[in-house]
Design an enzyme around this catalytic site. Structure first.
Site, PDB file in Angstrom:
ATOM      1  CB  CYS A   1     -10.681  -9.541  13.718  1.00  0.00           C
ATOM      2  SG  CYS A   1      -9.440  -9.771  12.762  1.00  0.00           S
TER       3      CYS A   1
ATOM      4  NE  ARG B   1      -2.896   0.002   3.528  1.00  0.00           N
ATOM      5  CZ  ARG B   1      -4.003  -1.136   3.516  1.00  0.00           C
ATOM      6  NH1 ARG B   1      -5.087  -1.021   2.437  1.00  0.00           N
ATOM      7  NH2 ARG B   1      -3.810  -2.556   3.896  1.00  0.00           N
ATOM      8  CE1 TYR B   2      -0.290   3.751   4.251  1.00  0.00           C
ATOM      9  CE2 TYR B   2       0.463   1.986   4.312  1.00  0.00           C
ATOM     10  CZ  TYR B   2      -0.647   2.790   4.388  1.00  0.00           C
ATOM     11  OH  TYR B   2      -1.467   3.417   4.992  1.00  0.00           O
TER      12      TYR B   2
ATOM     13  CE  LYS C   1      -2.258   2.060  10.589  1.00  0.00           C
ATOM     14  NZ  LYS C   1      -2.469   0.696   9.485  1.00  0.00           N
TER      15      LYS C   1
ATOM     16  NE  ARG D   1       4.722   2.304   6.343  1.00  0.00           N
ATOM     17  CZ  ARG D   1       4.301   3.065   6.153  1.00  0.00           C
ATOM     18  NH1 ARG D   1       5.288   3.370   4.537  1.00  0.00           N
ATOM     19  NH2 ARG D   1       3.658   3.994   6.120  1.00  0.00           N
TER      20      ARG D   1
ATOM     21  NE  ARG E   1      -5.652  -8.158   7.244  1.00  0.00           N
ATOM     22  CZ  ARG E   1      -4.111  -7.641   7.595  1.00  0.00           C
ATOM     23  NH1 ARG E   1      -3.350  -7.805   8.627  1.00  0.00           N
ATOM     24  NH2 ARG E   1      -3.625  -5.696   6.954  1.00  0.00           N
TER      25      ARG E   1
ATOM     26  CB  CYS F   1      -5.216 -15.585  15.335  1.00  0.00           C
ATOM     27  SG  CYS F   1      -5.588 -14.350  14.594  1.00  0.00           S
TER      28      CYS F   1
ATOM     29  CB  CYS G   1     -10.145  -9.858  18.330  1.00  0.00           C
ATOM     30  SG  CYS G   1      -8.568 -10.411  19.182  1.00  0.00           S
TER      31      CYS G   1
ATOM     32  CG  ASP H   1      -6.203   1.148   8.377  1.00  0.00           C
ATOM     33  OD1 ASP H   1      -5.436   1.693   7.056  1.00  0.00           O
ATOM     34  OD2 ASP H   1      -5.639   0.781   9.050  1.00  0.00           O
TER      35      ASP H   1
ATOM     36  CG  ASP I   1     -10.061  -0.539  10.249  1.00  0.00           C
ATOM     37  OD1 ASP I   1      -9.949   0.266  10.371  1.00  0.00           O
ATOM     38  OD2 ASP I   1      -9.273  -1.496  10.412  1.00  0.00           O
TER      39      ASP I   1
HETATM   40  S1  SF4 Z   1      -7.128  -8.791  15.605  1.00  0.00           S
HETATM   41 FE1  SF4 Z   1      -8.017 -10.395  13.905  1.00  0.00          FE
HETATM   42  S2  SF4 Z   1      -6.288 -10.650  13.532  1.00  0.00           S
HETATM   43 FE2  SF4 Z   1      -5.855  -9.870  14.924  1.00  0.00          FE
HETATM   44  S3  SF4 Z   1      -5.358 -11.414  17.050  1.00  0.00           S
HETATM   45 FE3  SF4 Z   1      -7.485 -10.897  17.111  1.00  0.00          FE
HETATM   46  S4  SF4 Z   1      -8.052 -12.002  15.862  1.00  0.00           S
HETATM   47 FE4  SF4 Z   1      -6.231 -12.102  15.275  1.00  0.00          FE
END
Ligand code: SF4
Length: 342
Positions: free
Chosen positions: A107, A87-88, A313, A91, A109, A100, A104, A306, A269
């Protein structure tokens, strides 16, 4: 044992039996996992426990608002080969794994991560590294996912060695929640894997509430920093978890005490089913003003957003200066009083 099933959540006292059907509906849609360390942190008597809110599924996750999207920060718009987001200019993200240690509930993603999702195949990893090799402007490779630290030390070390062999890459950064959710996994073998000869490794630690920085987690951070690996933090601003100045103050101070430099406070997000976590940007700015007045500069994160669509960002913290042309400027002090600057 990691809790993954709705019935296990009920058996562990993390949800009442009458919620089992709701939990099952959410768990069908989005992955669930709580490590024993995270389950042990939750106060069962507190209906507003900030750790439970981050990890125990909620039926509100099945409500998607019109603004929410599966790819909220627009990774796909910048993915020249599988696993790479460029994206940049200087990097890239390298998304090695899509699993994971915990999942979360907010999350960004969440549509891409979950148990059973594959890591990059050997051929895809070869192609991703060939892309990095072919782009001399890439100075930093950021391993993310999923959580790259769920890989065995042997596998992770092998990937880091290959990245480190690319001359123009100077910095290898890993974004992880593992030292918080499974601190015992920060072993000497993992630390050896993280260090790359003649390159600098950074670890960016994701934590959102001071309760997460237990003595075991602080010891895990100390092992990382003592191994010569600098750490920075990232936190998501979450309604009902850390959207008050006292909690953010304690969290940022705890990071600094652990030698983890506060780096990002992310505005949440537009991930599907996460509206109940999002604050407004006004609220985020007010919290940043409050932090500015009460904690050391060492403990100040940058509040960032973002831009949906993959535009990157940007800092969205409060402004403190009004430019007044030839008359100079008016600058706001920590008490909100405007002062003249000639
Ligand atoms: S925010 Fe998403 S990618 Fe990061 S640890 Fe939690 S579930 Fe996994």
């Amino acid at each position: 044992m990691t809790i993954r099933l709705p019935a296990e959540l009920v058996a562990a006292g993390l949800a009442p039996p009458e919620k089992l059907a709701d939990l099952a509906r959410v768990a069908q849609r989005y992955a669930v996992a709580l490590t024993p360390e995270i389950a042990a942190l939750i106060d069962r008597a507190d209906p507003h426990d900030p750790i439970a809110r981050q990890f125990v599924p909620d039926i509100a996750e099945l409500t998607t608002t019109p603004d929410e999207r599966a790819d909220p920060i627009g990774d796909d718009a910048h993915a020249p080969v599988a696993g790479i987001v460029h994206r940049y200019p200087d990097r890239v993200l390298l998304k090695l794994v899509n699993v994971c240690a915990v999942y979360c509930r907010f999350c960004f993603r969440r549509e891409m991560v979950g148990p059973g999702r594959q890591m990059l195949s050997a051929g895809q990893l070869d192609a991703a590294l060939a892309y990095v090799r072919a782009h001399p402007e890439i100075w930093e490779v950021i391993l993310t996912g999923g959580d790259p630290l769920v890989l065995s030390a042997r596998r992770l070390g092998a990937v880091i060695e290959r990245i480190a062999a690319i001359d123009h890459v100077k910095i290898i950064r890993l974004h992880t929640r593992l030292p918080v959710v499974a601190p015992d996994k920060v072993t000497p073998a993992l630390l050896r894997a993280l260090k790359a000869r003649h390159k600098t490794t950074y670890v960016a630690l994701h934590a959102n509430h001071p309760h997460e920085l237990t003595p075991q987690v602080r010891a895990a951070c100390a092992r990382i920093v003592d191994a010569g690996i600098p750490m920075v933090s990232q936190t998501v601003l979450l309604r009902g978890v850390n959207d008050d100045a006292d909690t953010l103050t304690q969290l940022m101070r705890a990071f600094v005490e652990c030698r983890v430099k506060p780096y990002y406070l992310h505005h949440a997000d537009l991930a599907p089913g996460t509206a109940h976590f999002r604050t407004t940007i006004d609220e985020g700015q007010a919290l940043m003003r409050a932090l500015r007045g009460r904690v050391s500069g060492l403990a100040q994160p940058t509040y960032v957003l973002d831009i949906p669509g993959g535009y990157g960002k940007v800092p969205v913290g409060p402004g403190y200066i009004d430019m007044c042309g030839d008359a100079g400027a008016r600058v706001e002090d920590i008490n909100g009083v405007k002062r003249e600057y000639p």
